[in-house]
Motif scaffolding. Structure first.
Motif, PDB file in Angstrom:
ATOM      1  N   THR A  70       0.826  -1.207   0.000  1.00 19.04           N
ATOM      2  CA  THR A  70       0.000   0.000   0.000  1.00 19.04           C
ATOM      3  C   THR A  70       0.861   1.259   0.000  1.00 19.04           C
ATOM      4  O   THR A  70       0.649   2.190  -0.796  1.00 19.04           O
ATOM      5  CB  THR A  70      -0.933   0.011   1.218  1.00 19.04           C
ATOM      6  N   GLU A  71       1.849   1.305   0.884  1.00 15.11           N
ATOM      7  CA  GLU A  71       2.736   2.466   0.943  1.00 15.11           C
ATOM      8  C   GLU A  71       3.584   2.583  -0.318  1.00 15.11           C
ATOM      9  O   GLU A  71       3.849   3.687  -0.798  1.00 15.11           O
ATOM     10  CB  GLU A  71       3.638   2.372   2.177  1.00 15.11           C
ATOM     11  N   LEU A  72       4.016   1.445  -0.846  1.00 10.66           N
ATOM     12  CA  LEU A  72       4.801   1.459  -2.078  1.00 10.66           C
ATOM     13  C   LEU A  72       3.990   2.046  -3.223  1.00 10.66           C
ATOM     14  O   LEU A  72       4.478   2.897  -3.983  1.00 10.66           O
ATOM     15  CB  LEU A  72       5.262   0.043  -2.432  1.00 10.66           C
ATOM     16  N   ALA A  73       2.743   1.603  -3.357  1.00 13.06           N
ATOM     17  CA  ALA A  73       1.885   2.102  -4.434  1.00 13.06           C
ATOM     18  C   ALA A  73       1.691   3.609  -4.316  1.00 13.06           C
ATOM     19  O   ALA A  73       1.767   4.339  -5.319  1.00 13.06           O
ATOM     20  CB  ALA A  73       0.538   1.383  -4.394  1.00 13.06           C
ATOM     21  N   ASP A  74       1.441   4.090  -3.100  1.00 11.06           N
ATOM     22  CA  ASP A  74       1.235   5.520  -2.896  1.00 11.06           C
ATOM     23  C   ASP A  74       2.497   6.312  -3.213  1.00 11.06           C
ATOM     24  O   ASP A  74       2.444   7.377  -3.849  1.00 11.06           O
ATOM     25  CB  ASP A  74       0.804   5.775  -1.453  1.00 11.06           C
ATOM     26  N   PHE A  75       3.640   5.803  -2.806  1.00 14.01           N
ATOM     27  CA  PHE A  75       4.909   6.482  -3.047  1.00 14.01           C
ATOM     28  C   PHE A  75       5.203   6.571  -4.541  1.00 14.01           C
ATOM     29  O   PHE A  75       5.651   7.617  -5.044  1.00 14.01           O
ATOM     30  CB  PHE A  75       6.027   5.736  -2.325  1.00 14.01           C
ATOM     31  N   LEU A  76       4.940   5.495  -5.279  1.00 19.58           N
ATOM     32  CA  LEU A  76       5.166   5.504  -6.720  1.00 19.58           C
ATOM     33  C   LEU A  76       4.227   6.475  -7.423  1.00 19.58           C
ATOM     34  O   LEU A  76       4.647   7.220  -8.325  1.00 19.58           O
ATOM     35  CB  LEU A  76       4.980   4.096  -7.291  1.00 19.58           C
ATOM     36  N   ARG A  77       2.959   6.473  -7.028  1.00 17.28           N
ATOM     37  CA  ARG A  77       1.992   7.385  -7.665  1.00 17.28           C
ATOM     38  C   ARG A  77       2.383   8.844  -7.444  1.00 17.28           C
ATOM     39  O   ARG A  77       2.328   9.661  -8.362  1.00 17.28           O
ATOM     40  CB  ARG A  77       0.581   7.122  -7.129  1.00 17.28           C
ATOM     41  N   ARG A  78       2.768   9.165  -6.208  1.00 21.34           N
ATOM     42  CA  ARG A  78       3.139  10.544  -5.906  1.00 21.34           C
ATOM     43  C   ARG A  78       4.437  10.937  -6.623  1.00 21.34           C
ATOM     44  O   ARG A  78       4.586  12.078  -7.077  1.00 21.34           O
ATOM     45  CB  ARG A  78       3.275  10.734  -4.400  1.00 21.34           C
ATOM     46  N   THR A 135      15.879  11.197  -4.924  1.00 18.27           N
ATOM     47  CA  THR A 135      17.092  11.541  -4.196  1.00 18.27           C
ATOM     48  C   THR A 135      17.604  10.298  -3.466  1.00 18.27           C
ATOM     49  O   THR A 135      16.933   9.259  -3.419  1.00 18.27           O
ATOM     50  CB  THR A 135      16.817  12.645  -3.175  1.00 18.27           C
ATOM     51  N   ASP A 136      18.779  10.404  -2.865  1.00 20.90           N
ATOM     52  CA  ASP A 136      19.321   9.274  -2.101  1.00 20.90           C
ATOM     53  C   ASP A 136      18.371   8.849  -0.990  1.00 20.90           C
ATOM     54  O   ASP A 136      18.129   7.655  -0.775  1.00 20.90           O
ATOM     55  CB  ASP A 136      20.677   9.645  -1.489  1.00 20.90           C
ATOM     56  N   VAL A 137      17.840   9.837  -0.250  1.00 17.91           N
ATOM     57  CA  VAL A 137      16.935   9.519   0.858  1.00 17.91           C
ATOM     58  C   VAL A 137      15.661   8.853   0.336  1.00 17.91           C
ATOM     59  O   VAL A 137      15.162   7.880   0.922  1.00 17.91           O
ATOM     60  CB  VAL A 137      16.591  10.800   1.648  1.00 17.91           C
ATOM     61  N   GLU A 138      15.134   9.356  -0.772  1.00 13.88           N
ATOM     62  CA  GLU A 138      13.929   8.766  -1.357  1.00 13.88           C
ATOM     63  C   GLU A 138      14.198   7.358  -1.875  1.00 13.88           C
ATOM     64  O   GLU A 138      13.351   6.463  -1.748  1.00 13.88           O
ATOM     65  CB  GLU A 138      13.407   9.661  -2.481  1.00 13.88           C
ATOM     66  N   GLN A 139      15.371   7.148  -2.462  1.00 17.65           N
ATOM     67  CA  GLN A 139      15.709   5.796  -2.923  1.00 17.65           C
ATOM     68  C   GLN A 139      15.793   4.835  -1.743  1.00 17.65           C
ATOM     69  O   GLN A 139      15.294   3.705  -1.824  1.00 17.65           O
ATOM     70  CB  GLN A 139      17.030   5.799  -3.685  1.00 17.65           C
ATOM     71  N   ASP A 140      16.421   5.264  -0.651  1.00 24.41           N
ATOM     72  CA  ASP A 140      16.495   4.412   0.535  1.00 24.41           C
ATOM     73  C   ASP A 140      15.090   4.055   1.024  1.00 24.41           C
ATOM     74  O   ASP A 140      14.817   2.909   1.419  1.00 24.41           O
ATOM     75  CB  ASP A 140      17.263   5.122   1.649  1.00 24.41           C
ATOM     76  N   HIS A 141      14.189   5.038   1.013  1.00 19.81           N
ATOM     77  CA  HIS A 141      12.817   4.802   1.451  1.00 19.81           C
ATOM     78  C   HIS A 141      12.139   3.764   0.552  1.00 19.81           C
ATOM     79  O   HIS A 141      11.421   2.874   1.042  1.00 19.81           O
ATOM     80  CB  HIS A 141      12.041   6.115   1.437  1.00 19.81           C
ATOM     81  N   LEU A 142      12.360   3.882  -0.754  1.00 18.61           N
ATOM     82  CA  LEU A 142      11.785   2.917  -1.693  1.00 18.61           C
ATOM     83  C   LEU A 142      12.257   1.502  -1.373  1.00 18.61           C
ATOM     84  O   LEU A 142      11.454   0.556  -1.345  1.00 18.61           O
ATOM     85  CB  LEU A 142      12.179   3.301  -3.128  1.00 18.61           C
ATOM     86  N   PHE A 143      13.548   1.342  -1.116  1.00 17.55           N
ATOM     87  CA  PHE A 143      14.082   0.029  -0.770  1.00 17.55           C
ATOM     88  C   PHE A 143      13.457  -0.484   0.533  1.00 17.55           C
ATOM     89  O   PHE A 143      13.102  -1.666   0.642  1.00 17.55           O
ATOM     90  CB  PHE A 143      15.602   0.079  -0.650  1.00 17.55           C
ATOM     91  N   HIS A 144      13.308   0.402   1.513  1.00 13.31           N
ATOM     92  CA  HIS A 144      12.731  -0.009   2.791  1.00 13.31           C
ATOM     93  C   HIS A 144      11.290  -0.471   2.636  1.00 13.31           C
ATOM     94  O   HIS A 144      10.854  -1.427   3.290  1.00 13.31           O
ATOM     95  CB  HIS A 144      12.805   1.143   3.792  1.00 13.31           C
TER      96      HIS A 144
END
Length: 282
Positions: free
Chosen positions: A4-12, A77-86
């Protein structure tokens, strides 16, 4: 994996980008802001169906390679990429090695070079991003499997790589590849990427092994390079190298001086070489 969070992050992430942010033409009138799903999928090298399922919270777990491709496509960004991996339950990439994540600012520069071949490499030769003109000049490296995107590996193990250059220039290219890799492995002895590449090439290429023993050291720098293109012929191009120290990345730009034969041929390449690379307006 938090679907759910992954889908929202990708859409945004998709909604905040415009076509010009990633080097695309706007095309037909858009009903909603941001990139289309098919545009993100194309930039990331995945199917539209796969990306759509991720945005709909029903996709399978993406691989680390796919997460890196999505990070690049969405200009994270680096921080956003880390969040995506998490969000996927993966450890983010280690920063002390040569990262495969290209900074958004560097990608923005790459996308703005509409009439000049340019690509981003790490310092031991992995191609991480190309603009359309680079694909027209040297081929679509990003469409190959990841291990086949390394310029040094391909030069010594794939004879077709030699077709890009005049035969009399091949010795100089071989020495440049080896001496650059020698400098990188000495600078980062704990980075497994360059060390593994050296071990592989010493075992598989007698030419590489011989040149390695000569212990020449250099780094990629400004030069004039000659390319042989099947459509426009020989191009003498100035090679500019811009270094991003933080991630050991290089922005390589090839240009020609106005008024020269190489400049005219580069303009011709822009016309005939991009015909099959133009993004769909659908």
């Amino acid at each position: 994996m938090n679907r759910t969070e992954l889908a929202d992050f990708l859409r945004r992430g998709r909604a905040r980008l415009t076509p010009s942010d990633v080097g695309l033409t706007p095309g037909a009138r858009r009903r909603t802001p941001g990139l289309r799903r098919e545009e993100v999928a194309s930039l990331a090298g995945m199917s539209v169906d796969y990306y759509t399922r991720l945005e709909q919270s029903r996709g399978p777990r993406p691989s680390r390679q796919m997460l890196t491709a999505l990070s690049r496509a969405l200009r994270l960004t680096d921080v956003e990429q880390d969040h995506l991996f998490h969000l996927v339950g993966e450890e983010p990439p280690r920063r002390e090695t040569a990262s495969s994540h290209v900074r958004p600012g560097l990608l923005l520069i790459l996308d703005r070079l509409h009439d000049t071949p340019a690509q981003v490499l790490n310092d031991h030769g992995d191609v991480l991003a190309q603009n359309a003109m680079a694909k027209a000049l040297v081929g679509d490296v990003m469409s190959r499997p990841p291990r086949d995107r390394n310029l040094t590996r391909r030069f010594f193990l794939d004879p077709t790589a030699h077709d890009l250059f005049p035969a009399e220039d091949l010795e100089a290219h071989a020495r440049a590849h080896v001496s650059t890799l020698r400098a990188v492995t000495a600078a980062r002895p704990d980075d497994p990427g360059p060390a593994a590449l050296v071990a592989e090439l010493r075992a598989a290429s007698p030419q590489f092994a011989t040149l390695w023993q000569e212990h020449e050291v250099s780094l990629r720098n400004r030069a004039t390079k000659r390319f042989v293109h099947p459509l426009v012929g020989l191009l003498d191009l100035d090679c500019e190298v811009m270094l991003s120290h933080e991630h050991h990345h290089l922005l390589i730009v090839h240009s020609a001086r106005p008024g020269t034969e190489a400049y005219e041929r580069l303009q011709l390449l822009r016309v005939v070489g991009l015909q099959d690379l133009t993004p769909s307006s659908s």
